[in-house]
Design a protein around this motif. Structure first.
Motif, mmCIF file in Angstrom:
data_model
loop_
_atom_site.group_PDB
_atom_site.id
_atom_site.type_symbol
_atom_site.label_atom_id
_atom_site.label_comp_id
_atom_site.label_asym_id
_atom_site.label_seq_id
_atom_site.Cartn_x
_atom_site.Cartn_y
_atom_site.Cartn_z
ATOM 1 N N ILE A 1 0.837 -1.199 0.000
ATOM 2 C CA ILE A 1 0.000 0.000 0.000
ATOM 3 C C ILE A 1 0.874 1.252 0.000
ATOM 4 N N VAL A 2 1.905 1.257 0.836
ATOM 5 C CA VAL A 2 2.771 2.436 0.949
ATOM 6 C C VAL A 2 3.500 2.716 -0.361
ATOM 7 N N VAL A 3 4.187 1.721 -0.905
ATOM 8 C CA VAL A 3 4.998 1.998 -2.099
ATOM 9 C C VAL A 3 4.137 2.302 -3.319
ATOM 10 N N ASN A 4 2.933 1.758 -3.380
ATOM 11 C CA ASN A 4 2.084 2.050 -4.535
ATOM 12 C C ASN A 4 1.345 3.370 -4.395
ATOM 13 N N SER A 5 1.167 3.854 -3.180
ATOM 14 C CA SER A 5 0.499 5.146 -3.018
ATOM 15 C C SER A 5 1.490 6.307 -3.053
ATOM 16 N N LEU A 6 2.778 6.029 -2.940
ATOM 17 C CA LEU A 6 3.780 7.095 -2.967
ATOM 18 C C LEU A 6 4.222 7.475 -4.369
ATOM 19 N N SER A 7 3.829 6.723 -5.350
ATOM 20 C CA SER A 7 4.361 6.944 -6.697
ATOM 21 C C SER A 7 3.986 8.309 -7.274
ATOM 22 N N ASP A 8 2.925 8.914 -6.793
ATOM 23 C CA ASP A 8 2.501 10.215 -7.319
ATOM 24 C C ASP A 8 3.146 11.396 -6.594
ATOM 25 N N TYR A 9 3.913 11.129 -5.559
ATOM 26 C CA TYR A 9 4.471 12.206 -4.748
ATOM 27 C C TYR A 9 5.974 12.332 -4.968
#
Length: 101
Positions: A25-33
């Motif tokens: 969840i963390v690594v896939n949600s950080l891709s836009d930041y």
């Protein structure tokens, strides 16, 4: 598994699997930041930390599968265990197929 009771969950495996899910969840949600490059998936020709998370989860699932298989075979026999796992595979496939419609 020395003093573990039969049927008791292996908490270390549950924690490892939970960590893998959390990291997914963390690594896939950080891709836009704007985060350090080591927290983003690598380009096609590279390998970074986020690229280790899915294999980590698959490893945990493989270990859990083996434990589950052994317990079911010893409790219900091979034929019933195979039928159980085949039914599980079919249901998972159907849920995935229906989910894509």
């Amino acid at each position: 598994m020395g003093n573990k009771r039969p049927g008791e969950r292996l908490s270390s495996l549950d924690h490892f699997r939970g960590l893998a899910l959390f990291l997914m969840i963390v690594v896939n949600s950080l891709s836009d930041y704007d985060v350090p490059s080591w927290l983003k998936h690598a380009p096609w020709n590279g390998y970074r930390f986020p690229d280790l998370v899915a294999p980590m989860f698959l490893f945990a699932m493989g270990v859990a599968y083996r434990i589950s298989w052994e317990r079911r075979v010893s409790k219900f026999g091979l034929k019933r265990t195979v039928l159980h796992f085949v039914r599980r595979y079919i249901l998972l496939f159907l849920f995935g197929f229906i989910g894509t419609l």
